[in-house]
Structure formats: structure tokens, C-alpha cells
Design a protein around this motif. Structure first.
Motif, PDB file in Angstrom:
ATOM      1  N   LYS A 163       0.820  -1.094  -0.232  1.00 20.05           N
ATOM      2  CA  LYS A 163      -0.074  -0.241  -0.032  1.00 20.05           C
ATOM      3  C   LYS A 163       0.899   1.267  -0.005  1.00 20.05           C
ATOM      4  O   LYS A 163       0.259   2.359  -0.323  1.00 20.05           O
ATOM      5  CB  LYS A 163      -0.987   0.092   1.260  1.00 20.05           C
ATOM      6  N   LEU A 164       1.846   1.228   0.425  1.00 17.88           N
ATOM      7  CA  LEU A 164       3.054   2.334   0.113  1.00 17.88           C
ATOM      8  C   LEU A 164       3.706   2.229  -1.155  1.00 17.88           C
ATOM      9  O   LEU A 164       4.379   3.112  -1.264  1.00 17.88           O
ATOM     10  CB  LEU A 164       3.850   2.119   1.316  1.00 17.88           C
ATOM     11  N   ARG A 165       3.364   1.296  -1.693  1.00 17.52           N
ATOM     12  CA  ARG A 165       3.883   1.188  -3.209  1.00 17.52           C
ATOM     13  C   ARG A 165       5.661   1.187  -3.076  1.00 17.52           C
ATOM     14  O   ARG A 165       6.373   1.818  -3.965  1.00 17.52           O
ATOM     15  CB  ARG A 165       3.507   2.478  -4.238  1.00 17.52           C
ATOM     16  N   THR A 166       6.134   0.545  -2.174  1.00 21.35           N
ATOM     17  CA  THR A 166       7.441   0.454  -1.779  1.00 21.35           C
ATOM     18  C   THR A 166       7.821  -0.980  -2.795  1.00 21.35           C
ATOM     19  O   THR A 166       7.137  -1.886  -2.660  1.00 21.35           O
ATOM     20  CB  THR A 166       7.661   0.110  -0.383  1.00 21.35           C
ATOM     21  N   ASN A 167       8.987  -0.847  -3.518  1.00 16.36           N
ATOM     22  CA  ASN A 167       9.705  -2.031  -3.951  1.00 16.36           C
ATOM     23  C   ASN A 167      11.000  -2.192  -4.115  1.00 16.36           C
ATOM     24  O   ASN A 167      11.658  -0.904  -3.418  1.00 16.36           O
ATOM     25  CB  ASN A 167       8.817  -2.389  -5.155  1.00 16.36           C
ATOM     26  N   TRP A 168      11.725  -3.040  -4.738  1.00 14.83           N
ATOM     27  CA  TRP A 168      13.086  -2.908  -4.592  1.00 14.83           C
ATOM     28  C   TRP A 168      13.989  -2.035  -5.637  1.00 14.83           C
ATOM     29  O   TRP A 168      14.975  -1.994  -5.991  1.00 14.83           O
ATOM     30  CB  TRP A 168      13.499  -4.228  -4.812  1.00 14.83           C
ATOM     31  N   VAL A 169      13.045  -1.336  -6.469  1.00 16.80           N
ATOM     32  CA  VAL A 169      13.604  -0.285  -7.463  1.00 16.80           C
ATOM     33  C   VAL A 169      13.878   0.879  -6.633  1.00 16.80           C
ATOM     34  O   VAL A 169      12.718   1.479  -6.108  1.00 16.80           O
ATOM     35  CB  VAL A 169      13.013  -0.337  -8.774  1.00 16.80           C
ATOM     36  N   LYS A 170      15.039   1.396  -6.667  1.00 12.51           N
ATOM     37  CA  LYS A 170      15.411   2.531  -5.872  1.00 12.51           C
ATOM     38  C   LYS A 170      16.048   3.720  -6.830  1.00 12.51           C
ATOM     39  O   LYS A 170      17.165   4.024  -6.541  1.00 12.51           O
ATOM     40  CB  LYS A 170      16.251   2.255  -4.618  1.00 12.51           C
TER      41      LYS A 170
END
Lengths: 293, 293
Positions: free
Chosen positions: B179-186
Motif C-alpha cells: 500500500k506504500l508502493r514500496t518495492n526494490w527499485v530505488k
């Protein structure tokens, strides 16, 4: 009959091996938790026993992997904008803020002069803006102003601290603190108009009585304490960052907090007393704490 | 001969018991450390493996109880005075500071617009005013501005984070973060003009090559990060609090930091990008985080 007498020693041997295996594995499992606890205590004597044990034991034994959560909850994302300053302003603001915080000292001599409640509310609001793992906001700020409760807190802390100084801490730690003139007499617990006890919630309680994981709860609550210290300094009040060793469970019971809350810090907040002194410590210069790559 | 044949089963039984005891106790001692490690990893999957193991193992194995310290060093105590504001001013300052911090959001979209180095110096100076256990100041702020180093950091973190998302974190955690739209692409690791990597020194290194205990080093450094976040917000810059899981050792080696330093946090610092968005999260109201007694 010959076969029987031949098998007897073999039979007894197998039986004995079987009994020993059973007995030892029972002994192991019952001792394992105690051993782990003991090892942890020995290795980190300065960490509150309650803080050391709590989180991990809870997660070992009681963690429910099947947490409730909003299914597929996809929170709306909204445009973000922020205040924008000129380079000159930015540099000035950064310098002024450093100078403000650099005036902060840990003060152990607090006057009993009253402090407006509204200020306390606002500094806790400021602390509550801290980021937290997965936005769990795992903190409870207990503000104590009742003189009787403050005195009970003092009694609990002084009792435990005296034991800490004589038994738990070891000569080296006591000696490290000697130069700060720290000891187990904590007059400020009576005199400060407010005590703020900061509890970390090691897990959350969901309406369906299941547990919600609080990722990085100790780091999150410590960051919130950093914001709180800045907010206290910003209004001209003083405090001292204390971590009353092994007082957590008794203070939790006194303040009627639930079992998922563990005491992380206690901050007495007020004006400095007229004759307050501080040790003449220096801070490390920038080049000792910053590395540029 | 009758006695001998009577004793044979007894003898064999005792021998078997003896062998089993020996074998099991050997197995135990060699497996114990591994078991403890394994249990710790399983019980707290969201804590960096490096952070979990490091401190405790160091203290179990390598802690020197005979630290050097200034013998009987009794630091001079000096009078303390602080800024004093009227009640109206205090209330206003407390409200303004809360409002400033309440504008802070974790921002994952940073522009590559340059930021004055002097501002970075001052915000780290501000963080360095944090209190710390026995005034050990156990922090190192590594500031990365070199695009190549930033990109190497990104490669390490994205590699490990992809493994975290698929293997280490578990469905629940990944879902909590969705829900925070966090993923491993930084992407921000490349675009932010500065990355600040905050290392906690789990022990100190004394000139005589002995170790100095750093009491409460994680809590102390987290408080310093709280001050740093406030300082960043105060100058109109943005960041996101990240704890790159299991990247510590590789980043430590990349940045050539000593073995007593463990990565606690990484903050990309810069201006928000033009099209930055944030999840529309709310903070808990005061009554949900504060209890008055």
C-alpha cells in the motif's frame, strides 16, 4: 532359550539408549529458553532485561503469522509539495538549527516551576510525526504530572538503580558514569513538573485480538524520541535522556499499560533549576563524525 | 562364570549410556551457536542479519572487559543556563515546530538538483548534538556525492532487496508495504544529490587497540537520526528513512568503514522531484499516542 539369553544384553542396551535419549531431549527443551535468556543477559548487561527478552520471546512463542490487514488496500497517492527556501535562507536555517540543538545539554537539576500543558501537548504531537516501519506508529507517551505517581516512579527507579549500581552494571560502567556524576539518586523525578515515559509497542493489537507486527519498533520510537528532544530544546525546556534499567515491568504495571508496551525511555521535562550544573563535555568536531565520498 | 554372564548385559548397558551421553553433548555444543543464530533470524526476519548478529557475537566473543579509560577522570562541572521564553512564546514555538515537522513526509521521488554542501555539513552537525550512552557519540555519517559510488550502492541494494522481497520478507510484510508502493527499485539512490549512510559503532577503538563499550549504541544513533530528520525538514529538503536489509556488510566494505561500524540507516537527501507523490496516510491524533496521569 539360548537365543533369549543372547538377546537379553542387546535388549537392555537398546532400552537404556532409548531412555537416555528421551530424558536428555526433555531436559534440553526445558532449559533452552533459560539458556538463551542467560546468555543474552551476560552478553549485554546494560540492556534492560525486559527490553532484551520481551520482543524476541513474544515473537518466538506468540507471533501470529496470519495478521489481519485490509485486503489489497491500495492507499491513494497524492501530489507532494514542500516549502522551498533560497540557498542563503537554507544555509542560515541549517546553521540556526544546529546552534539551537548545540545548546542542548542533559540536565539533571530541574526546578518545580510549572510548565504550560499546551506546550507538552505540542512537543508530543511533534514526536508523533516520526516515521515508523510500515507506518505503524508504535509509540505511547505517558505524561505524568500527579506528584504521588511521580514519587512512586522515583521509588521504583531508585530501588532498582541502587541494585544496578552495586550488582548489575559492573565496575567499568559505574566508573564510566562517575565522571558524569551520575548515581541512583534521582531528585528530578519529584521536582520536574512533567515526566514523559516513552513506551515502544513491540506488537500491535488488532480488533480481532490478533497481533500486528511492528517492524523496527525500537528504532522508530528512538527516532521519535530524537524529535521530542529537539522539540523540548526548541521551547527552552530541559531534560535528560534516561533508560531506567530493569524498571520497565514495574513502571508498566504502575501506569497500567498493556503487555505489548515496553518502557524505552523516561524524560523529566521542566526548567533548569537555578543552580543547575552540567559536566564540561565537548562534542566531536564535524570531521570526526562525517566522511565524504 | 555365572557372575560374568550376569554382569554382561549390565556392562553393555552402562557402556551404551556412556557413549550416547558423550555423542549428544558434543552435538549440542557445536550446534548451539548456529541454533541461536538461526532462531534469531527466524524470529525477527525484518531485522538486518548483520545488525542482529554483529553486536551480540562481538560481545560474546571479543568484548574486552579491561577497557582503557582515564583513571578517576572527574570532569569539571560548570553552571548551566538556557534560553528562556515567555509562556506565549513557548506555546507559539511549540506549535510552529510541530507544524514544521508535521509537513514532513517520506518522499521516494527526489530530483537531481544540487544542494549546497554547507547545508549538508550543518544538518550533520545538528545530528551530532544527540545525547549518547555515557557520551560515547557512537555514530559515523558517510556522505556520498560521487555518482559512481551512488550507483554501486544502488546496485548492491537493489540486488539484495529483490532477494528480500522474494525470499526473506514473507508475504505478509510485502503485502504490508504494497500500500506504500514500496518495492526494490530505488531510483532515488542515483538521483539524490547526497546519500547519507548512518553507521552505528557497536564498540569504540581505543588507542591501545582495546575496545570501548558503546552503551545503547543503536538507540543513541537512532535518536541522532531523529535530529537529522528534523534538520533536513527544517531546510526544506526531503528524504525517506530506509534500512537496507542485509546490505550492511557489502556497503561497509564498499565505503571502507571499519568492522566496528554497522549500517543502521540510509537517507537520500535532496529536493522532491516535480512529480513526487506520497501515499495519503494520516497520523494518529494526540489522544491515541498520549496518556496523561
Amino acid at each position: 532359550m539360548a537365543i533369549f539369553s543372547l538377546l537379553t544384553p542387546l535388549f537392555i542396551a537398546i532400552l537404556c539408549v532409548f531412555i537416555v535419549v528421551i530424558l536428555r531431549s526433555r531436559g534440553n527443551s526445558s532449559n533452552k529458553l533459560q539458556e538463551t535468556k542467560k546468555k543474552r543477559k551476560e552478553s549485554k548487561p546494560w540492556v534492560d532485561e525486559d527490553l532484551q527478552d520481551g520482543t524476541e520471546i513474544l515473537l518466538e512463542d506468540g507471533e501470529d503469522k496470519d495478521d489481519w490487514q485490509d485486503p489489497e488496500e491500495d492507499i491513494l497517492h497524492i501530489p507532494f509539495s514542500s516549502a522551498r527556501y533560497s540557498v542563503e535562507e537554507m544555509v542560515k536555517r541549517s546553521r540556526d538549527f544546529y546552534e539551537l540543538l548545540n545548546q542542548r545539554r542533559s540536565v539533571r537539576f530541574l526546578s518545580n516551576e510549572p510548565v504550560p500543558r499546551e506546550v507538552i501537548d505540542n512537543i508530543i504531537r511533534a514526536a508523533g510525526t516520526s516515521p515508523s516501519g510500515a507506518h505503524t506508529e508504535p509509540w505511547t507517551f505517558v505524561v505524568v504530572q500527579d506528584p504521588e505517581v511521580k514519587h512512586k516512579i522515583r521509588e521504583i527507579i531508585e530501588e532498582e538503580e541502587e541494585i544496578n549500581y552495586y550488582k548489575r552494571m559492573g565496575d567499568k560502567w559505574v566508573s564510566d558514569l562517575k565522571k558524569l556524576r551520575t548515581n541512583w539518586v534521582k531528585e528530578y523525578l519529584d521536582t520536574a513538573p512533567f515526566l514523559i515515559l516513552i513506551f515502544k509497542q513491540v506488537y500491535g493489537q488488532l480488533p480481532n485480538s490478533k497481533k500486528r507486527t511492528h517492524y523496527y519498533n525500537e528504532i522508530s520510537v528512538s527516532i521519535a524520541c530524537g524529535l521530542l528532544l529537539a522539540a523540548i530544546q526548541n521551547v527552552g525546556l530541559v531534560t535528560v535522556t534516561t533508560t531506567p534499567l530493569n524498571c520497565g515491568p514495574r513502571l508498566r504495571v504502575l501506569l497500567e499499560r498493556p503487555v505489548n508496551e515496553k518502557l524505552l525511555m523516561l524524560l523529566p521535562v521542566g526548567y533548569p533549576s537555578k543552580h543547575a550544573t552540567v559536566p564540561d563535555l565537548k562534542r566531536k568536531p564535524l570531521e570526526d563524525i562525517m566522511v565524504i565520498t
